[in-house]
Design an enzyme around this catalytic site. Structure first.
Site: not given
Ligand SMILES: NC(=O)C1=CN([C@@H]2O[C@H](COP(=O)(O)OP(=O)(O)OC[C@H]3O[C@@H](n4cnc5c(N)ncnc54)[C@H](OP(=O)(O)O)[C@@H]3O)[C@@H](O)[C@H]2O)C=CC1
Ligand SMILES: O=C(O)CCCC(=O)O
Length: 492
Positions: A165, A190-192, A243, A265-266, A299, A396
């Site tokens: 998101w 996509p993210a909810s 994510g 991609e974390l 991130c 994080e």
């Protein structure tokens, strides 16, 4: 500008960009069972609209359509694909204000940042469209007199994406860009929290002339079902995810069953190091950009700020002054520099990290509480006296909290910066050229910002080492993850 009672559609120059149906196989559709879910505005807590809650059946149809559409799309020349992608880029930029307003409404980042994200996202479409013409192969001198060896590169097949998101446009653009450029079909989920930016991109993609079925947008409330369809459907050849590391691990395990190629991609845990020879004002400016961009929810945001002892107090004071000047509020209002956090869970994590620093002997210089605006607004915060034992040194925070750690030597700074399972972005400020060289080489990260807090661009390879991920996005390297190499041995 949107006041508290105006609905989003009424401020858009082109209200048709606020699409509320899913885009599957070139059609704007409802869910098969008619179910929907709410999209809310995190700054106001109200419902913007509802979108269809799709499941595995609709996702499978999107995948099949992408495979079918690829036959013609992949056969076109790079230039033909590039022309459509250029048109898509142009439309995104022409509609930057509307796309920015939709993004701010569903995600919360200030309008100026949202417009910046649209330009950033569109940049990936433009860049990769241009790269479509440069998918070069290779010739290799034969290993026997009668042998000729060539290597060609072909699209990997249908690519599927799952994105977060925090960048509702750019994270999709930097996956759709390379996939479509080299001839793949693309299905994104996509993210909810933020499906509207993805749908608006699809509206413009359709107008730009993307062929029917080559791009689908699966809106869904439950990510795990769609993730399973992506991983279990044999037509999908590539999974690309941005994510958390935790979800990345789940997807990698699922994708292992059909040995699917994955780009991940974390999470990050970016160190930001300020050495005693740094230009302190520049370092504060860089820290503000890196730490407070998107309210700390990226991130690549600085998560741990290491400051050498000789400049520690001066840096803390200057940083606190800059942080106190940040204007917090509804991102759709003029002059706002920091919006709300995405949800209540995010607020809880920020509070937990601050409390944990205090429990380990640290102190609050400024901030530390929920903002007076209420909801998920949080005061931009600076903490001092933070130690390696604190949670924030390992996890994080994903929020507007700048924890300052003190260090004495260059070796100590590098060792502490590398003391993490993550390895995405890192930053440092220094002027001594020998130190700059040693530190940039010593940091175990995919990205190093030297005397800058901003490193994101479509022209450079973005990605992490260690548990921050697999693969690179952006730059000429970015197409490789969507290509398969074929070696041809010809006997003459
Ligand atoms: N590296 C990065 O860029 C990001 C890192 N993060 C980190 O992750 C933390 C949590 O944030 P969050 O948004 O929950 O991140 P997640 O990793 O949970 O979510 C990212 C995306 O994955 C989807 N997803 C979640 N679970 C599954 C699953 N089992 N299978 C398939 N897809 C799934 C989510 O869907 P849905 O939206 O429906 O939950 C979303 O689209 C943050 O605090 C931050 O530390 C978060 C976002 C981006
Ligand atoms: O937070 C993320 O998901 C990474 C995107 C940030 C960027 O591209 O700068």
């Amino acid at each position: 500008m949107l006041d508290d009672k105006t609905d989003l559609k009424s401020i858009l120059k082109d209200p048709s960009l606020l699409a509320t149906k899913a885009f599957v196989a070139g059609e704007w559709v409802d869910a098969d069972d008619g179910t929907t879910f709410d999209v809310t505005n995190p700054a106001r807590g109200d419902v913007i609209c509802t979108v269809p809650d799709l499941g595995r059946a609709e996702t499978a149809r999107a995948i099949a359509a992408a495979e079918e559409a690829m036959k013609d799309w992949a056969a076109r020349t790079g230039k033909e694909r590039a022309q459509i992608m250029r048109k898509w880029y142009d439309l995104m930029m022409e509609n930057q204000d509307d796309l920015g307003a939709i993004l701010t409404a569903e995600m919360g980042k200030p309008l100026a940042e949202a417009r910046g994200e649209i330009a950033y996202g569109a940049g990936f479409i433009e860049w990769f469209g241009e790269e479509a013409k440069r998918v070069y192969g290779e010739t290799i001198p034969g290993h026997q007199r009668d042998k000729r060896i060539t290597v060609i590169k072909q699209p990997i097949g249908v690519a599927a994406s799952i994105t977060p998101w925090n960048f509702p446009n750019a994270m999709i653009a930097r996956k759709a860009g390379p996939a479509l450029a080299v001839g793949c079909g693309f299905v994104c989920r996509p993210a909810s929290e933020t499906p509207l930016s993805a749908l608006a991109m699809a509206v413009l993609g359709e107008r730009a002339g993307l062929p029917k079925g080559i791009l689908s947008v699966i809106t869904s409330a439950k990510a795990s079902d769609i993730g399973k369809e992506f991983c279990e459907n044999h037509t999908v050849r590539k999974l690309t995810f941005t994510g958390s590391t935790e979800v990345g691990r789940i997807l990698l395990r699922q994708a292992a069953d059909q040995v699917m190629k994955c780009s991940m991609e974390l999470g990050g845990n970016a160190p930001f190091i300020v050495f005693d020879d740094a230009d302190l004002d520049a370092a504060v400016e860089g820290a503000m950009a890196s730490k407070f961009r998107n309210n700390g929810q990226t991130c690549v945001c600085a998560n741990r700020i290491y400051v050498q002892s000789g400049v520690y107090d001066a840096f803390a004071e200057k940083l606190a002054k800059a942080v106190n000047a940040l204007k917090v509020g509804d991102g759709l209002k003029e002059g706002v520099e920091a919006g709300p956090l995405i949800n209540e869970d995010a607020v809880k994590k920020v509070q937990e990290h601050i409390q944990d620093v205090l429990d380990h002997g640290g102190s609050i210089v400024t901030g530390g509480e929920r903002h007076e605006m209420g909801g998920t607004f949080f005061q931009p915060t600076v903490l001092t006296g933070v130690t390696q034992e604190a949670k924030v040194s390992h996890e994080e925070t994903f929020g507007p909290v700048a924890p300052l750690f003190k260090f004495e030597t260059e070796q100590e700074a590098i060792a502490k910066a590398n003391d993490t399972i993550f390895g995405l972005a890192s930053y440092f400020y220094a002027r001594d050229v020998g130190r700059i060289t040693r530190v940039q080489e010593g940091l175990e990260y995919g990205i190093v910002g030297v005397n800058t807090g901003l490193i994101s661009t479509e022209v450079a390879p973005f990605g992490g080492v260690k548990q921050s991920g697999l693969g690179r996005e952006g730059s000429h390297h970015g197409v490789e993850d969507y290509l398969e190499m074929k070696y041809i041995c010809l006997a003459v």
